[in-house]
Structure formats: C-alpha cells, structure tokens
Scaffold this active site. Structure first.
Site, PDB file in Angstrom:
ATOM      1  N   ASP A  74     240.061 118.934  82.782  1.00  0.00           N
ATOM      2  CA  ASP A  74     241.388 119.017  83.682  1.00  0.00           C
ATOM      3  C   ASP A  74     242.381 119.898  82.968  1.00  0.00           C
ATOM      4  O   ASP A  74     243.107 119.531  82.237  1.00  0.00           O
ATOM      5  CB  ASP A  74     241.790 117.865  84.065  1.00  0.00           C
ATOM      6  CG  ASP A  74     240.721 117.041  84.934  1.00  0.00           C
ATOM      7  OD1 ASP A  74     240.279 117.736  85.750  1.00  0.00           O
ATOM      8  OD2 ASP A  74     240.505 115.794  84.724  1.00  0.00           O
ATOM      9  N   ASP A 114     241.138 123.150  70.122  1.00  0.00           N
ATOM     10  CA  ASP A 114     241.826 124.503  70.911  1.00  0.00           C
ATOM     11  C   ASP A 114     242.119 124.440  72.371  1.00  0.00           C
ATOM     12  O   ASP A 114     243.219 124.930  72.732  1.00  0.00           O
ATOM     13  CB  ASP A 114     240.642 125.541  70.463  1.00  0.00           C
ATOM     14  CG  ASP A 114     241.035 126.546  70.918  1.00  0.00           C
ATOM     15  OD1 ASP A 114     242.026 127.210  70.209  1.00  0.00           O
ATOM     16  OD2 ASP A 114     240.122 127.421  71.532  1.00  0.00           O
ATOM     17  N   ASP A 138     234.665 119.641  65.285  1.00  0.00           N
ATOM     18  CA  ASP A 138     234.206 120.899  64.751  1.00  0.00           C
ATOM     19  C   ASP A 138     234.870 121.412  63.716  1.00  0.00           C
ATOM     20  O   ASP A 138     234.549 122.280  63.020  1.00  0.00           O
ATOM     21  CB  ASP A 138     234.068 121.869  66.011  1.00  0.00           C
ATOM     22  CG  ASP A 138     233.106 121.412  67.288  1.00  0.00           C
ATOM     23  OD1 ASP A 138     232.217 120.502  66.992  1.00  0.00           O
ATOM     24  OD2 ASP A 138     233.355 121.884  68.356  1.00  0.00           O
TER      25      ASP A 138
HETATM   26  O1  F6P Z   1     234.361 120.411  70.927  1.00  0.00           O
HETATM   27  C1  F6P Z   1     233.462 119.556  70.355  1.00  0.00           C
HETATM   28  C2  F6P Z   1     232.004 119.432  70.785  1.00  0.00           C
HETATM   29  O2  F6P Z   1     231.381 118.498  70.177  1.00  0.00           O
HETATM   30  C3  F6P Z   1     231.408 120.719  70.763  1.00  0.00           C
HETATM   31  O3  F6P Z   1     230.611 120.911  69.274  1.00  0.00           O
HETATM   32  C4  F6P Z   1     230.080 120.411  71.699  1.00  0.00           C
HETATM   33  O4  F6P Z   1     229.686 121.781  72.017  1.00  0.00           O
HETATM   34  C5  F6P Z   1     230.909 119.858  72.803  1.00  0.00           C
HETATM   35  O5  F6P Z   1     232.059 119.196  72.141  1.00  0.00           O
HETATM   36  C6  F6P Z   1     230.192 119.046  73.522  1.00  0.00           C
HETATM   37  O6  F6P Z   1     231.008 118.809  74.687  1.00  0.00           O
HETATM   38  P1  F6P Z   1     230.462 117.612  76.041  1.00  0.00           P
HETATM   39  O7  F6P Z   1     230.925 116.337  75.565  1.00  0.00           O
HETATM   40  O8  F6P Z   1     231.294 118.223  77.183  1.00  0.00           O
HETATM   41  O9  F6P Z   1     229.201 117.689  75.975  1.00  0.00           O
END
Ligand code: F6P
Length: 359
Positions: A74, A114, A138
């Site tokens: 969001d 970010d 990350d």
């Molecule tokens: O930004 C952190 C992160 O863990 C990334 O390394 C990874 O690609 C992403 O989130 C995964 O996000 P989601 O919870 O949307 O699968």
C-alpha cells in the site's frame, strides 16, 4: 512535542517490536502520547490506529513481526482500490495528511526499508514532519552501516549452513542454500563467512558455473567430498538474468524472485558428479525473535527517533555510523541501494578464506 505517530511498513523483520517499545517507553518518559497506524501507510490512509501506551508494549521486546502489522503493497501515492469491480490506483496522500492533522500529530516516525522510506521522503517534501528508522533484513539502505533485523537473518542463515554441513559431509553432497537478497548479497556473504561456505553467489558478482564446479572439483581432489553453496535469490550468471518465480500484475513489487538454487543444482551435479540438494530458506529469515544484537540496535534506534523528534530533527533518519547512532538526511538514505562492493574488504576477506564467488 505532545503526540507522535508511528508506523511499520514493507516486509517485516525481527526487531520491529523492539523499536516500537523503545519509542513508546521513551515518549512516555517525556509525557508524549503515541498513536500507531495499522499495516503501514494503509492505516494512515484509512485512519486505522491504536493508542500505544507502555501497557501495550509489555513483553514485545523479544517478539518477531510487528504488533502494528505491515504491508509492502500500500503506497498512499498509488493506492490500490476496487471501483465498480475494477482495480484502480489513486493518490490518497491527502488522506494521510488529513489524518495526521486529525490526530494533532507533531511528527510521524516511519520504520521501513527503501520503499516505505521513499514514501516517507515524499511526505517530507510535502511538509510532513517525518523521522525515519532503517529496517530491512537485506541491509541495503544507504547512509547507515546497519539496518536492524539483518543480523538476526544472518544468524538464521548461519544456523541453516551449520546444519547443512553435517548432512552434506555424511552424504558427500553439494548442499545449496538459497537466501534472500534481491539486489544486495549481504545475507549470503555474511552468513557464508560465518557458516564456512565454500561458494557464495551474490547479485553484485555475476557468476560462471564452470568456475563454481572447478572449485568443488578441487575440493574433491583434496579429499573434501562435499561442498556448501550459498546463493542470494538475486544472483545471476555472467550475461544472464535474475531467476523470477512469479510476476504478479498490479503489485507494486510485481517481480517475485526465487528458484536460482534449483536452477544451478542440476548443472552442478552434472559438472561435478556429486549429488546436489537445495534448501530455500525463504521467510524463515524474516520471522522469529530478534537476536540480542538486534534488540539492542532496534532499541537504540527507537530511543534516538524520539530524541530526534524532541529536538526537531525532521526529514532525518536514525542511522548507525561506526558505533554511534546519528541523524542523517532521509534523502540520502533512499538515494539508491547500498550494495556489496565486489572489491571491498568483506569480499576480499572471503576470498582469502577460500570462498569462491564464481568469478
Ligand atoms: O525486502 C526484504 C525481502 O525479504 C527481500 O529480500 C525479498 O525478495 C522480499 O522481501 C520478499 O518479500 P515478500 O514478503 O513480499 O515475499
């Protein structure tokens, strides 16, 4: 300073609750009230919130996740809504500003990576008094040496590597561990060093499988009939692309990575003659209780955020530089990603330890 707002946005990570607790306790010391918006910026758009008093944060220091909820979908400037059966995207930033005024908030503390902090930066440009706190497993935010949550993720990946070692050795296998890290390979690199990996593949250093296989063959010749490979989800071969598991149309982050471990497994088996198995660590890296290090770092960030609010350091983010928590401009923190330097000290240290990067 009488009342502050707080929200947690983006992918969750260990230590979010420790920051919330530190903010609430420090604010309470100074007679400041805290309003917590639910599910990141969504709560600020639709005005869903909790009053956060010290009673609400009892016992949450060690809890993973976030008591406020979070979302990486969001974005208030591009807010997904259903209208007459259709999905539409609307700029609802004015609703956020109206809700902040409605609650008489003197500032908003935004805990995020970010994406979330880029939204916070955009609100700052519109005159909202924002303070940022750097979160992401990350560890790819600029202007800070460390984001909280990262060290816990490294501990989780290191623990997995230790366990893979014993079974790899017994069965004379190659064990591949796929970890998170879309554009930055910090988790793979640091857990690889801590967990004694033989090969580390990261997005910043495109790899050649032939070189990886050569490293494994050399080990075999020295009587080491097993090898441990850590691969970041965003790693890619020389001249190749990242491995995408799914594209979700309409999502703010439509490309879901995953599958690089499996995609290199068969080729390595063929090139080395060793059986290969793959483990995808996935969201285990984001869950669970924060390590002692992250509890301390998250608590320091939370206390610093309130102190910054009290002295009017708006548009700034709490950051760790060396051993000190300092205030840095939010603009700097979201100006690109902090990536592993292929020639930096951590990579050269890993190379000296015999770790192969496939290049
Ligand atoms: O930004 C952190 C992160 O863990 C990334 O390394 C990874 O690609 C992403 O989130 C995964 O996000 P989601 O919870 O949307 O699968």
């Amino acid at each position: 300073m009488r009342r502050i707002g707080i929200l947690t946005g983006g992918g969750d990570c260990p230590g979010l609750n420790a920051v919330i607790r530190a903010v609430v306790k420090t604010a309470d010391e100074h007679g400041i009230e805290v309003i917590g918006f639910k599910d990141g910026f969504r709560g600020a758009v639709v005005n869903e919130y909790l009053r956060l008093t010290p009673a609400e944060v009892v016992g949450i220091l060690i809890k993973g996740g976030t008591i406020l909820g979070s979302t990486n979908r969001d974005n208030p400037f591009h807010f997904r809504m259903e209208k007459s059966g259709e999905t539409v995207y609307i700029d609802r930033s004015a609703d956020v500003i109206r809700n902040l005024h409605h609650h008489n908030l003197d500032c908003l503390i935004v805990i995020g990576g970010d994406g979330t902090l880029s939204c916070a930066r955009d609100f700052m440009r519109m005159g909202v008094k924002i303070i940022g706190v750097p979160k992401t497993i990350d560890n790819d935010l600029k202007a800070t040496d460390l984001t909280f949550g990262f060290m816990t993720a490294v501990d989780t990946a290191t623990d997995a590597l230790e366990k893979l070692h014993t079974t790899a050795e017994s069965h004379h296998r190659i064990m591949i561990l796929e970890v998170m890290g879309r554009y930055a390979g910090w988790i793979a690199l640091q857990s690889g060093i801590a967990g004694g990996a033989d090969v580390v593949l990261i997005p910043e250093i495109p790899f050649s499988l032939e070189q990886v296989a050569e490293k494994i063959r050399q080990r075999k010749e020295r009587g080491r009939s097993f090898s441990i490979v850590v691969v970041a989800e965003g790693a890619k071969p020389v001249g190749g692309e990242m491995t995408v598991s799914r594209v979700v149309q309409g999502s703010p982050d439509p490309v879901r990575l995953g599958g690089i471990g499996n995609s290199i497994s068969a080729a390595l088996e063929e090139l080395t003659g060793l059986e290969t198995r793959v483990t995808v660590l996935g969201h285990l890296q984001r869950g669970g209780k924060p390590s002692a290090y992250d509890r301390i770092l998250a608590s320091r960030y939370g206390v610093a955020a309130v102190e910054m609010a009290r002295r009017g350091a708006f548009g700034m983010m709490a950051a760790l530089q060396g051993t000190e928590i300092v205030a840095v401009p939010l603009e700097e923190a979201v100006d690109g990603l902090r990536k592993v330097s292929p020639t930096g000290q951590l990579v050269t240290t890993a190379r000296s330890l015999g770790i192969c990067f496939g290049a």
